[in-house]
Design a protein around this motif. Structure first.
Motif, mmCIF file in Angstrom:
data_model
loop_
_atom_site.group_PDB
_atom_site.id
_atom_site.type_symbol
_atom_site.label_atom_id
_atom_site.label_comp_id
_atom_site.label_asym_id
_atom_site.label_seq_id
_atom_site.Cartn_x
_atom_site.Cartn_y
_atom_site.Cartn_z
ATOM 1 N N THR A 184 -6.979 -3.013 7.036
ATOM 2 C CA THR A 184 -6.837 -3.246 5.595
ATOM 3 C C THR A 184 -6.554 -4.715 5.285
ATOM 4 O O THR A 184 -6.660 -5.132 4.143
ATOM 5 C CB THR A 184 -5.703 -2.398 4.974
ATOM 6 O OG1 THR A 184 -4.469 -2.781 5.566
ATOM 7 C CG2 THR A 184 -5.927 -0.933 5.186
ATOM 8 N N VAL A 185 -6.148 -5.492 6.300
ATOM 9 C CA VAL A 185 -5.944 -6.916 6.060
ATOM 10 C C VAL A 185 -6.956 -7.729 6.861
ATOM 11 O O VAL A 185 -6.617 -8.743 7.470
ATOM 12 C CB VAL A 185 -4.499 -7.371 6.365
ATOM 13 C CG1 VAL A 185 -3.539 -6.826 5.336
ATOM 14 C CG2 VAL A 185 -4.071 -6.973 7.754
ATOM 15 N N THR A 186 -8.197 -7.265 6.870
ATOM 16 C CA THR A 186 -9.367 -7.996 7.390
ATOM 17 C C THR A 186 -9.466 -8.108 8.913
ATOM 18 O O THR A 186 -10.363 -8.761 9.411
ATOM 19 C CB THR A 186 -9.444 -9.456 6.845
ATOM 20 O OG1 THR A 186 -8.392 -10.216 7.441
ATOM 21 C CG2 THR A 186 -9.336 -9.499 5.356
ATOM 22 N N MET B 67 -9.066 10.195 6.515
ATOM 23 C CA MET B 67 -9.175 10.145 5.064
ATOM 24 C C MET B 67 -10.507 9.519 4.639
ATOM 25 O O MET B 67 -11.197 10.040 3.756
ATOM 26 C CB MET B 67 -8.020 9.329 4.509
ATOM 27 C CG MET B 67 -7.778 9.566 3.045
ATOM 28 S SD MET B 67 -6.411 8.583 2.478
ATOM 29 C CE MET B 67 -5.059 9.385 3.259
ATOM 30 N N LEU B 68 -10.872 8.422 5.284
ATOM 31 C CA LEU B 68 -12.145 7.770 4.966
ATOM 32 C C LEU B 68 -13.313 8.686 5.295
ATOM 33 O O LEU B 68 -14.289 8.786 4.545
ATOM 34 C CB LEU B 68 -12.272 6.461 5.748
ATOM 35 C CG LEU B 68 -11.330 5.340 5.309
ATOM 36 C CD1 LEU B 68 -11.356 4.199 6.302
ATOM 37 C CD2 LEU B 68 -11.697 4.844 3.930
ATOM 38 N N LEU B 69 -13.184 9.364 6.424
ATOM 39 C CA LEU B 69 -14.236 10.287 6.856
ATOM 40 C C LEU B 69 -14.414 11.396 5.826
ATOM 41 O O LEU B 69 -15.537 11.745 5.453
ATOM 42 C CB LEU B 69 -13.833 10.879 8.212
ATOM 43 C CG LEU B 69 -14.931 11.374 9.117
ATOM 44 C CD1 LEU B 69 -15.917 10.287 9.430
ATOM 45 C CD2 LEU B 69 -14.314 11.880 10.422
ATOM 46 N N LEU B 70 -13.308 11.911 5.344
ATOM 47 C CA LEU B 70 -13.356 13.000 4.379
ATOM 48 C C LEU B 70 -13.862 12.513 3.031
ATOM 49 O O LEU B 70 -14.643 13.183 2.356
ATOM 50 C CB LEU B 70 -11.961 13.611 4.227
ATOM 51 C CG LEU B 70 -11.951 15.022 3.668
ATOM 52 C CD1 LEU B 70 -12.487 15.984 4.697
ATOM 53 C CD2 LEU B 70 -10.541 15.423 3.285
ATOM 54 N N VAL B 173 -6.080 2.688 -0.233
ATOM 55 C CA VAL B 173 -7.226 2.094 0.450
ATOM 56 C C VAL B 173 -8.541 2.678 -0.061
ATOM 57 O O VAL B 173 -9.555 1.987 -0.119
ATOM 58 C CB VAL B 173 -7.096 2.289 1.989
ATOM 59 C CG1 VAL B 173 -8.309 1.733 2.706
ATOM 60 C CG2 VAL B 173 -5.843 1.618 2.500
ATOM 61 N N ILE B 174 -8.524 3.957 -0.459
ATOM 62 C CA ILE B 174 -9.761 4.523 -1.017
ATOM 63 C C ILE B 174 -9.783 4.382 -2.536
ATOM 64 O O ILE B 174 -10.538 5.070 -3.225
ATOM 65 C CB ILE B 174 -10.017 5.986 -0.576
ATOM 66 C CG1 ILE B 174 -8.842 6.898 -0.929
ATOM 67 C CG2 ILE B 174 -10.301 6.066 0.900
ATOM 68 C CD1 ILE B 174 -9.131 8.378 -0.652
ATOM 69 N N ASP B 178 -2.406 4.548 -6.993
ATOM 70 C CA ASP B 178 -1.060 5.042 -6.720
ATOM 71 C C ASP B 178 -0.076 3.877 -6.807
ATOM 72 O O ASP B 178 -0.414 2.789 -7.258
ATOM 73 C CB ASP B 178 -1.018 5.714 -5.344
ATOM 74 C CG ASP B 178 -1.048 4.701 -4.221
ATOM 75 O OD1 ASP B 178 -1.683 3.654 -4.418
ATOM 76 O OD2 ASP B 178 -0.445 4.952 -3.170
ATOM 77 N N LEU B 179 1.137 4.138 -6.336
ATOM 78 C CA LEU B 179 2.198 3.136 -6.401
ATOM 79 C C LEU B 179 1.803 1.823 -5.713
ATOM 80 O O LEU B 179 1.991 0.734 -6.264
ATOM 81 C CB LEU B 179 3.447 3.739 -5.748
ATOM 82 C CG LEU B 179 4.716 2.926 -5.673
ATOM 83 C CD1 LEU B 179 5.107 2.420 -7.035
ATOM 84 C CD2 LEU B 179 5.815 3.767 -5.075
ATOM 85 N N VAL B 180 1.226 1.929 -4.520
ATOM 86 C CA VAL B 180 0.880 0.725 -3.762
ATOM 87 C C VAL B 180 -0.238 -0.051 -4.461
ATOM 88 O O VAL B 180 -0.164 -1.266 -4.630
ATOM 89 C CB VAL B 180 0.436 1.085 -2.328
ATOM 90 C CG1 VAL B 180 0.083 -0.163 -1.556
ATOM 91 C CG2 VAL B 180 1.518 1.854 -1.621
ATOM 92 N N TYR B 181 -1.247 0.681 -4.894
ATOM 93 C CA TYR B 181 -2.407 0.055 -5.534
ATOM 94 C C TYR B 181 -1.986 -0.687 -6.801
ATOM 95 O O TYR B 181 -2.337 -1.856 -7.013
ATOM 96 C CB TYR B 181 -3.428 1.142 -5.867
ATOM 97 C CG TYR B 181 -4.768 0.624 -6.316
ATOM 98 C CD1 TYR B 181 -5.804 0.457 -5.412
ATOM 99 C CD2 TYR B 181 -5.004 0.331 -7.651
ATOM 100 C CE1 TYR B 181 -7.039 0.001 -5.817
ATOM 101 C CE2 TYR B 181 -6.235 -0.128 -8.068
ATOM 102 C CZ TYR B 181 -7.252 -0.292 -7.137
ATOM 103 O OH TYR B 181 -8.478 -0.739 -7.549
ATOM 104 N N ASN B 182 -1.208 0.000 -7.636
ATOM 105 C CA ASN B 182 -0.771 -0.627 -8.882
ATOM 106 C C ASN B 182 0.193 -1.777 -8.630
ATOM 107 O O ASN B 182 0.153 -2.793 -9.324
ATOM 108 C CB ASN B 182 -0.126 0.409 -9.799
ATOM 109 C CG ASN B 182 -1.170 1.258 -10.495
ATOM 110 O OD1 ASN B 182 -2.362 1.109 -10.216
ATOM 111 N ND2 ASN B 182 -0.752 2.135 -11.368
#
Lengths: 243, 232
Positions: A184-186, B67-70, B173-174, B178-182
């Motif tokens: 996630t950090v490249t 998660m990415l796979l799904l 990441v997808i 959520d909290l992290v994204y915001n």
């Protein structure tokens, strides 16, 4: 029908294309292994003194270390990594000093945050193991006239390491799982390689399948290694059982 | 400080998503865990093998990969399955659903081990005694098995819940807000990435601490009779 043709049109994953890009996945594998082994080795080194301080309840240091492990075990590693990687740039104090040459690099940020996080986990595992060393063995060591440091070196630590081994093997697997955050950090770890591969050929998920298989192989190898290790360290236990 | 106040509703909406995601995935995980434990303890060879395969697979693949796979593969698989069977038309799998399914699926495997261990800790004689007094299967489950299952499973359940809550950070990441994204977005917009990430970190810590306290209280309630026995 040629193998390439079959691979392109019928196979669930275009394995010939993957095979063509083996150097990319090898690079990913290498980086994943470095990010697994480096932080783990450092964590083990740091965790022993920290766990001893916790287990012996050294007045102030114990509180501080508990606060540290609580903070790092109670928050997501992803946020810790982001805090270091994106957050460090906010302070001119960091940007203007040599620290910036380190914290600017995704690689070092990942390395540092992985180390801090697994040190916290391993410290607590080891503390638990040290605290559950049977009282009788410690008393016996005292009765033999061992000094506290000899007692620690010969009785308590070897016993605690053996006791901690199963939990430690779990921790190694979880550390492997968490190395994917580096992507996630490249950083190009296994997952990073898979993402590059997908992007290059506009694939939805083929690379992820390859990544999943590689991680499974790694977990299998680690499990095997620990089985072997446990066999060596716990041999006296299995002998007891057979007699 | 002004920026923090301005962006607080934005961050708060992230907290809502994170909490909703955690609770829904927990529900999926508990259901899968109960099913898995039942399969592992059942007499059927096939069921045992499938449950075994499930837990081994989850242990082998990192959560983000799954998660990415799904998220990217699951949608395609669902639509292909729909096209073949003709049961449903085009389905759009959004990030929230993919997140709930992936996290639920992952932690269901840990729940499987937890519930299996807890069920094994219930003495067989109690089940037999329950049946002998004429309890029906559902009554037996409700009165004898469930209360003890909860007590035996609670310590490990607490651990899984705490890990699950932290794992929800991955949905950022997808692209789920959520909290992290915001927190990340707010930090970028205000050029105060450290401040906002630190707030995110502390929010997670608070959620961990609150859950810890709540589950410990629950633990005391469910094992009250065990504690009462001890001094005697």
């Amino acid at each position: 029908m040629s193998l390439t043709e079959f691979s392109e049109n019928y196979a669930p994953v275009d394995f010939m294309l993957v095979a063509q890009h083996w150097p990319l996945f090898l690079l990913g594998l290498r980086n994943t292994l470095i990010l697994l082994a480096g932080p783990l080795a450092l964590s083990c080194l740091f965790a022993v003194p920290l766990a001893l301080i916790r287990a012996n309840r050294v007045p102030i240091a114990n509180r501080i270390i508990f606060a540290y492990t609580y903070l790092f075990r109670g928050t997501p590693l992803l946020v810790q990594l982001y805090l270091l990687y994106y957050g460090a740039a906010q302070f001119s104090l960091i940007r203007d000093t040599f620290l910036w040459t380190i914290l600017r690099e995704a690689w070092w940020c990942a390395f540092i945050s992985f180390t801090l996080c697994s040190t916290a986990y391993i410290t607590e595992i080891l503390r638990g193991a040290i605290e559950t060393v049977p009282k009788g063995e410690i008393e016996a060591a005292n009765a033999c006239g061992m000094s506290p440091s000899t007692r620690m070196r010969r009785i308590i630590l070897p016993n605690a390491f053996r006791r901690a081994l199963p939990a430690f093997s779990n921790e190694v697997i979880f550390t492997l799982h968490s190395t994917v955050l580096a992507s996630t950090v490249t950083i190009i770890d296994i997952l990073g390689a898979a993402r590059l591969f997908n992007n290059k050929y506009y694939l939805a998920f083929d690379g992820f399948i390859v990544a999943a298989l590689l991680y499974m192989a790694l977990v299998y190898t680690i499990n095997r290694g620990f089985k072997f290790w446990e066999g060596k360290w716990h041999r006296h236990l299995s002998r007891e059982r057979t007699t | 400080m002004d920026a923090v106040v301005t962006y607080s509703p934005f961050v708060a909406s992230g907290i809502r998503i994170t909490v909703a995601l955690s609770l829904l995935s927990l529900l999926v995980a508990v259901v899968l865990g109960l099913l898995g434990a039942w399969a592992k303890l059942s007499g059927s060879y096939a069921a045992r093998r499938i449950a075994e395969l499930y837990t081994t697979f989850i242990r082998g693949v990192p959560d983000l990969v799954l998660m990415l796979l799904l998220y990217f593969g699951g949608q395609m698989a669902l639509n292909r399955l729909g096209a073949i069977t003709g049961l449903w038309k085009h389905i759009e799998l959004d990030a929230f659903t993919a997140g709930v399914l992936a996290i639920g699926f992952i932690f269901g495997s840990y729940m499987t081990e937890t519930f299996r261990g807890a069920a094994l800790a219930i003495p067989r004689g109690q089940v037999e005694a329950g049946l002998a007094t004429g309890m029906s299967r559902p009554t037996l489950f409700r009165r004898i098995i469930w209360p003890q299952l909860v007590r035996h499973a609670l310590p490990s359940f607490t651990n899984i819940w705490l890990t699950l809550m932290k794992a929800t950070a991955l949905v950022s990441v997808i692209g789920l807000e959520d909290l992290v994204y915001n927190g990340y977005a707010a930090g970028k917009a205000t050029r105060m990435p450290f401040t906002f990430m630190f707030i995110v970190l502390m929010t997670y810590l608070a959620m961990t601490a609150i859950s810890d306290l709540g589950l410990r209280w629950l633990d005391r309630r469910y094992s009250a009779h065990v504690r009462a026995e001890r001094p005697a």
